[in-house]
Design a protein around this motif. Sequence first.
Motif, PDB file in Angstrom:
ATOM      1  N   GLU A 127       0.821  -1.216   0.000  1.00 46.62           N
ATOM      2  CA  GLU A 127       0.000   0.000   0.000  1.00 46.62           C
ATOM      3  C   GLU A 127       0.852   1.262   0.000  1.00 46.62           C
ATOM      4  O   GLU A 127       0.402   2.318  -0.444  1.00 46.62           O
ATOM      5  CB  GLU A 127      -0.962   0.015   1.185  1.00 46.62           C
TER       6      GLU A 127
ATOM      7  N   ARG B 248       3.011   1.107  -3.811  1.00 45.96           N
ATOM      8  CA  ARG B 248       2.232   1.379  -5.024  1.00 45.96           C
ATOM      9  C   ARG B 248       1.959   2.878  -5.150  1.00 45.96           C
ATOM     10  O   ARG B 248       1.703   3.539  -4.136  1.00 45.96           O
ATOM     11  CB  ARG B 248       0.903   0.624  -4.996  1.00 45.96           C
TER      12      ARG B 248
ATOM     13  N   SER C 200       0.158   6.266  -5.261  1.00 45.81           N
ATOM     14  CA  SER C 200      -1.124   6.672  -4.674  1.00 45.81           C
ATOM     15  C   SER C 200      -1.064   8.151  -4.356  1.00 45.81           C
ATOM     16  O   SER C 200      -0.029   8.816  -4.529  1.00 45.81           O
ATOM     17  CB  SER C 200      -1.411   5.872  -3.397  1.00 45.81           C
TER      18      SER C 200
ATOM     19  N   ASP D  52       1.079  -6.223   6.480  1.00 48.47           N
ATOM     20  CA  ASP D  52      -0.054  -6.361   5.565  1.00 48.47           C
ATOM     21  C   ASP D  52      -1.338  -6.495   6.365  1.00 48.47           C
ATOM     22  O   ASP D  52      -1.320  -6.881   7.526  1.00 48.47           O
ATOM     23  CB  ASP D  52       0.113  -7.589   4.654  1.00 48.47           C
TER      24      ASP D  52
ATOM     25  N   ALA E 259      -5.422  -5.374   7.691  1.00 50.31           N
ATOM     26  CA  ALA E 259      -6.062  -4.302   8.450  1.00 50.31           C
ATOM     27  C   ALA E 259      -5.632  -4.311   9.918  1.00 50.31           C
ATOM     28  O   ALA E 259      -5.301  -5.356  10.477  1.00 50.31           O
ATOM     29  CB  ALA E 259      -7.581  -4.446   8.353  1.00 50.31           C
TER      30      ALA E 259
ATOM     31  N   ARG F 260      -3.529   6.454   7.864  1.00 48.27           N
ATOM     32  CA  ARG F 260      -4.911   6.882   7.672  1.00 48.27           C
ATOM     33  C   ARG F 260      -5.536   7.120   9.042  1.00 48.27           C
ATOM     34  O   ARG F 260      -5.407   6.299   9.940  1.00 48.27           O
ATOM     35  CB  ARG F 260      -5.713   5.832   6.902  1.00 48.27           C
TER      36      ARG F 260
ATOM     37  N   GLY G  20      -8.086   7.532   1.537  1.00 49.23           N
ATOM     38  CA  GLY G  20      -8.730   6.464   2.296  1.00 49.23           C
ATOM     39  C   GLY G  20      -8.935   6.756   3.764  1.00 49.23           C
ATOM     40  O   GLY G  20      -9.038   5.822   4.575  1.00 49.23           O
TER      41      GLY G  20
ATOM     42  N   THR H  99     -14.517  -1.936   5.009  1.00 49.99           N
ATOM     43  CA  THR H  99     -13.631  -1.316   4.024  1.00 49.99           C
ATOM     44  C   THR H  99     -12.168  -1.559   4.375  1.00 49.99           C
ATOM     45  O   THR H  99     -11.345  -1.875   3.498  1.00 49.99           O
ATOM     46  CB  THR H  99     -13.901   0.197   3.940  1.00 49.99           C
TER      47      THR H  99
ATOM     48  N   ARG I  54     -11.444  -5.230   3.589  1.00 55.67           N
ATOM     49  CA  ARG I  54     -11.479  -5.497   2.145  1.00 55.67           C
ATOM     50  C   ARG I  54     -10.215  -4.992   1.446  1.00 55.67           C
ATOM     51  O   ARG I  54      -9.681  -5.651   0.560  1.00 55.67           O
ATOM     52  CB  ARG I  54     -12.722  -4.856   1.531  1.00 55.67           C
ATOM     53  N   HIS I  55      -9.744  -3.820   1.850  1.00 57.45           N
ATOM     54  CA  HIS I  55      -8.571  -3.225   1.196  1.00 57.45           C
ATOM     55  C   HIS I  55      -7.269  -3.488   1.968  1.00 57.45           C
ATOM     56  O   HIS I  55      -6.199  -3.058   1.513  1.00 57.45           O
ATOM     57  CB  HIS I  55      -8.768  -1.725   1.037  1.00 57.45           C
ATOM     58  N   GLY I  56      -7.354  -4.154   3.108  1.00 58.43           N
ATOM     59  CA  GLY I  56      -6.149  -4.432   3.889  1.00 58.43           C
ATOM     60  C   GLY I  56      -5.474  -3.183   4.419  1.00 58.43           C
ATOM     61  O   GLY I  56      -4.250  -3.087   4.437  1.00 58.43           O
ATOM     62  N   ARG I  57      -6.271  -2.245   4.887  1.00 54.75           N
ATOM     63  CA  ARG I  57      -5.745  -0.968   5.353  1.00 54.75           C
ATOM     64  C   ARG I  57      -5.716  -0.880   6.870  1.00 54.75           C
ATOM     65  O   ARG I  57      -6.500  -1.532   7.558  1.00 54.75           O
ATOM     66  CB  ARG I  57      -6.602   0.184   4.819  1.00 54.75           C
TER      67      ARG I  57
END
Length: 255
Positions: free
Chosen positions: A12, A15, A17, A47, A49, A77, A98, A120, A123-126
């Motif tokens: 994350e 990449r 962004s 990696d 959440a 975030r 995000g 969320t 799902r996005h691994g945040r």
Amino acid sequence: MMARSLRRASPEKSRPSAFWPLAAVAVPLISVLMKIEIEGAEKLPRDGAYVLAPNHYSEVDPLAVALAVWRMGRAPRFMAKESLFRVPVLGWILRSTGMVPVARSSSASAARQTLEAAETLVRHGRGVIVYPEGTLTREPDLWPMRGKTGAARLALAGGIPVVPMAHWGVQQVMPRYGKFRVWPLRRRVQVIVGDPIDLAARGATLAQPGTLIAATDDVMGEISALLSQLRGEPAPPARWDPSQHGQKETGRLDP
């Protein structure tokens, strides 16, 4: 031992962004003001959440927390007031990076929003940074005060760990309710990350408010213990409760 050489960045962060141009500007500026030293970086999941729960004693300590998270290889975030997402330009930045909107009430719609936010993240691994105190600590000596249950609710809704964090030194840059101090530059700020906490394994559930309060107290206890390590002195035996001292908890984000 404090360490500056940190692990490989997560996907994350690596990449392209919206964080890249923001970091290109913010990281050098913050680094001029604060010399961040991090212990326990390996405890922040590389990696997936998570909910990162730091202490909060200065209006600018989010800068230190964000830089520390970035240097640990994750994108920082935060939870932000829902109304901010409707502000032109700022709202776009919050959405594109995000950030997680949070309602200021404990209504059914706020509960649904918590569940949606957790889904969320998973799902996005945040990861997301949530101040369990909800606002600046009112404790006279800047120790963590009583926490709110927002961080525990979010973690339990998504089945994700809470990672306690403590930091110390930002008050040299800006004391609580004080003036911003630019000089001297590169003030030392220590950061320590604790072991991830599985609240469900400790018996906490969304259906039982009492367990949420107990889980939150556990998290605040871990944060206080970490801060005690940094400060080299024991934390107060009882956490500060503003309501017992005639103080209002204004500006809070957590229910």
